[in-house]
Motif scaffolding. Structure first.
Motif, PDB file in Angstrom:
ATOM      1  N   TYR A 156       0.835  -1.200   0.000  1.00 49.46           N
ATOM      2  CA  TYR A 156       0.000   0.000   0.000  1.00 49.46           C
ATOM      3  C   TYR A 156       0.873   1.254   0.000  1.00 49.46           C
ATOM      4  O   TYR A 156       0.630   2.195  -0.775  1.00 49.46           O
ATOM      5  CB  TYR A 156      -0.935  -0.023   1.221  1.00 49.46           C
ATOM      6  CG  TYR A 156      -1.770   1.204   1.374  1.00 49.46           C
ATOM      7  CD1 TYR A 156      -2.882   1.415   0.562  1.00 49.46           C
ATOM      8  CD2 TYR A 156      -1.457   2.166   2.333  1.00 49.46           C
ATOM      9  CE1 TYR A 156      -3.646   2.553   0.698  1.00 49.46           C
ATOM     10  CE2 TYR A 156      -2.224   3.299   2.481  1.00 49.46           C
ATOM     11  CZ  TYR A 156      -3.319   3.493   1.666  1.00 49.46           C
ATOM     12  OH  TYR A 156      -4.069   4.625   1.815  1.00 49.46           O
ATOM     13  N   LEU A 157       1.901   1.247   0.865  1.00 48.03           N
ATOM     14  CA  LEU A 157       2.800   2.403   0.917  1.00 48.03           C
ATOM     15  C   LEU A 157       3.543   2.570  -0.406  1.00 48.03           C
ATOM     16  O   LEU A 157       3.696   3.700  -0.906  1.00 48.03           O
ATOM     17  CB  LEU A 157       3.817   2.251   2.053  1.00 48.03           C
ATOM     18  CG  LEU A 157       3.268   2.439   3.471  1.00 48.03           C
ATOM     19  CD1 LEU A 157       4.351   2.112   4.491  1.00 48.03           C
ATOM     20  CD2 LEU A 157       2.771   3.860   3.668  1.00 48.03           C
ATOM     21  N   GLU A 158       3.993   1.434  -0.973  1.00 47.17           N
ATOM     22  CA  GLU A 158       4.695   1.490  -2.246  1.00 47.17           C
ATOM     23  C   GLU A 158       3.794   2.078  -3.315  1.00 47.17           C
ATOM     24  O   GLU A 158       4.222   2.933  -4.106  1.00 47.17           O
ATOM     25  CB  GLU A 158       5.154   0.076  -2.636  1.00 47.17           C
ATOM     26  CG  GLU A 158       5.972   0.031  -3.917  1.00 47.17           C
ATOM     27  CD  GLU A 158       6.406  -1.379  -4.264  1.00 47.17           C
ATOM     28  OE1 GLU A 158       7.412  -1.512  -4.970  1.00 47.17           O
ATOM     29  OE2 GLU A 158       5.737  -2.345  -3.839  1.00 47.17           O
ATOM     30  N   GLU A 159       2.546   1.603  -3.325  1.00 47.52           N
ATOM     31  CA  GLU A 159       1.589   2.129  -4.301  1.00 47.52           C
ATOM     32  C   GLU A 159       1.386   3.623  -4.094  1.00 47.52           C
ATOM     33  O   GLU A 159       1.414   4.404  -5.075  1.00 47.52           O
ATOM     34  CB  GLU A 159       0.247   1.383  -4.150  1.00 47.52           C
ATOM     35  CG  GLU A 159      -0.789   1.755  -5.185  1.00 47.52           C
ATOM     36  CD  GLU A 159      -2.094   0.996  -4.951  1.00 47.52           C
ATOM     37  OE1 GLU A 159      -3.154   1.604  -5.158  1.00 47.52           O
ATOM     38  OE2 GLU A 159      -2.049  -0.190  -4.557  1.00 47.52           O
ATOM     39  N   ASN A 160       1.209   4.042  -2.844  1.00 49.70           N
ATOM     40  CA  ASN A 160       1.012   5.472  -2.563  1.00 49.70           C
ATOM     41  C   ASN A 160       2.267   6.283  -2.845  1.00 49.70           C
ATOM     42  O   ASN A 160       2.180   7.401  -3.368  1.00 49.70           O
ATOM     43  CB  ASN A 160       0.559   5.678  -1.120  1.00 49.70           C
ATOM     44  CG  ASN A 160      -0.899   5.310  -0.936  1.00 49.70           C
ATOM     45  OD1 ASN A 160      -1.694   5.413  -1.867  1.00 49.70           O
ATOM     46  ND2 ASN A 160      -1.258   4.844   0.249  1.00 49.70           N
ATOM     47  N   VAL A 161       3.430   5.695  -2.506  1.00 50.27           N
ATOM     48  CA  VAL A 161       4.687   6.409  -2.792  1.00 50.27           C
ATOM     49  C   VAL A 161       4.847   6.542  -4.296  1.00 50.27           C
ATOM     50  O   VAL A 161       5.256   7.614  -4.799  1.00 50.27           O
ATOM     51  CB  VAL A 161       5.883   5.681  -2.139  1.00 50.27           C
ATOM     52  CG1 VAL A 161       7.209   6.181  -2.695  1.00 50.27           C
ATOM     53  CG2 VAL A 161       5.849   5.843  -0.629  1.00 50.27           C
ATOM     54  N   ASN A 162       4.499   5.488  -5.041  1.00 49.64           N
ATOM     55  CA  ASN A 162       4.578   5.558  -6.503  1.00 49.64           C
ATOM     56  C   ASN A 162       3.623   6.621  -7.046  1.00 49.64           C
ATOM     57  O   ASN A 162       3.964   7.355  -7.978  1.00 49.64           O
ATOM     58  CB  ASN A 162       4.295   4.199  -7.136  1.00 49.64           C
ATOM     59  CG  ASN A 162       5.454   3.234  -6.970  1.00 49.64           C
ATOM     60  OD1 ASN A 162       6.585   3.657  -6.759  1.00 49.64           O
ATOM     61  ND2 ASN A 162       5.174   1.940  -7.046  1.00 49.64           N
TER      62      ASN A 162
ATOM     63  N   ARG B 137       4.879  14.695 -12.310  1.00 48.74           N
ATOM     64  CA  ARG B 137       4.013  15.521 -13.152  1.00 48.74           C
ATOM     65  C   ARG B 137       4.074  16.983 -12.717  1.00 48.74           C
ATOM     66  O   ARG B 137       4.114  17.887 -13.558  1.00 48.74           O
ATOM     67  CB  ARG B 137       2.575  15.012 -13.081  1.00 48.74           C
ATOM     68  CG  ARG B 137       2.340  13.767 -13.923  1.00 48.74           C
ATOM     69  CD  ARG B 137       0.861  13.444 -14.075  1.00 48.74           C
ATOM     70  NE  ARG B 137       0.107  13.403 -12.848  1.00 48.74           N
ATOM     71  CZ  ARG B 137      -0.096  12.333 -12.110  1.00 48.74           C
ATOM     72  NH1 ARG B 137       0.419  11.169 -12.477  1.00 48.74           N
ATOM     73  NH2 ARG B 137      -0.795  12.400 -11.000  1.00 48.74           N
ATOM     74  N   SER B 138       4.084  17.147 -11.364  1.00 53.90           N
ATOM     75  CA  SER B 138       4.146  18.539 -10.869  1.00 53.90           C
ATOM     76  C   SER B 138       5.467  19.186 -11.269  1.00 53.90           C
ATOM     77  O   SER B 138       5.490  20.365 -11.648  1.00 53.90           O
ATOM     78  CB  SER B 138       4.006  18.574  -9.347  1.00 53.90           C
ATOM     79  OG  SER B 138       2.714  18.160  -8.955  1.00 53.90           O
ATOM     80  N   ARG B 139       6.535  18.495 -11.193  1.00 53.08           N
ATOM     81  CA  ARG B 139       7.821  19.047 -11.619  1.00 53.08           C
ATOM     82  C   ARG B 139       7.825  19.346 -13.105  1.00 53.08           C
ATOM     83  O   ARG B 139       8.349  20.358 -13.564  1.00 53.08           O
ATOM     84  CB  ARG B 139       8.941  18.030 -11.330  1.00 53.08           C
ATOM     85  CG  ARG B 139       9.550  18.232  -9.980  1.00 53.08           C
ATOM     86  CD  ARG B 139      10.667  17.265  -9.713  1.00 53.08           C
ATOM     87  NE  ARG B 139      11.852  17.649 -10.434  1.00 53.08           N
ATOM     88  CZ  ARG B 139      12.799  16.820 -10.779  1.00 53.08           C
ATOM     89  NH1 ARG B 139      12.709  15.551 -10.515  1.00 53.08           N
ATOM     90  NH2 ARG B 139      13.855  17.248 -11.408  1.00 53.08           N
TER      91      ARG B 139
END
Length: 161
Positions: free
Chosen positions: A130-136, A144-146
């Motif tokens: 879950y964390l990996e998915e959220n970190v990804n 995208r923001s950059r």
């Protein structure tokens, strides 16, 4: 009993016979015996025989009583030994059952530990996924923001230069 033993009286009878004189024709096989001495000894034997018999019976009774008491004591000892053996066997059975129960509890604890560890590993794996998915997602969003920031900065720089 008057203190005269039957065997002593029989010895006296034998002495009277031995001390008697033999007949002329019979030698030592035929003797002339003084009957009064012989009858006196026989009367003493008859008088003492019941005492001897009572004494023998009393001795036999005492022996039987001692044997019976010994048998009772032996049976008591055997029964006590059997009871002790049952107690010891019972104690050993209690120890065996306690050890068996302890082994069962230890096996249950090991199984619970395995299940808990596997459950914790699965949970940790799910949390990390879950964390990996959220970190990804965050990394993707940051990228995208950059990119937008860089595009905006490029446009601004192109316009202002």
């Amino acid at each position: 009993m008057t203190g005269i033993d039957i065997m002593d009286l029989i010895d006296d009878l034998e002495a009277v016979i031995n001390e008697s004189k033999g007949t002329l024709m019979g030698g030592d096989q035929k003797k002339i015996i003084e009957t009064d001495a012989l009858y006196d000894i026989i009367d003493e034997i008859r008088a003492n025989y019941p005492d001897e018999l009572r004494s023998a019976r009393r001795t036999l009774k005492e022996r039987d009583e001692m044997l019976q008491a010994a048998e009772v004591e032996a049976n008591r000892i055997i029964n006590d030994a059997k009871e002790q053996a049952l107690i010891i066997a019972g104690d050993q059975e209690v120890v065996r059952l306690a050890q068996q129960r302890a082994d069962e509890i230890m096996e249950q604890a090991r199984e619970m530990e395995r299940e808990t560890r596997y459950g914790a590993e699965d949970y940790a794996d799910q949390v990390f996924a879950y964390l990996e998915e959220n970190v990804n997602k965050v990394a993707s969003s940051l990228a995208r923001s950059r990119e937008r920031l860089n595009q905006t900065a490029e446009q601004y720089n192109k316009q202002n230069w």
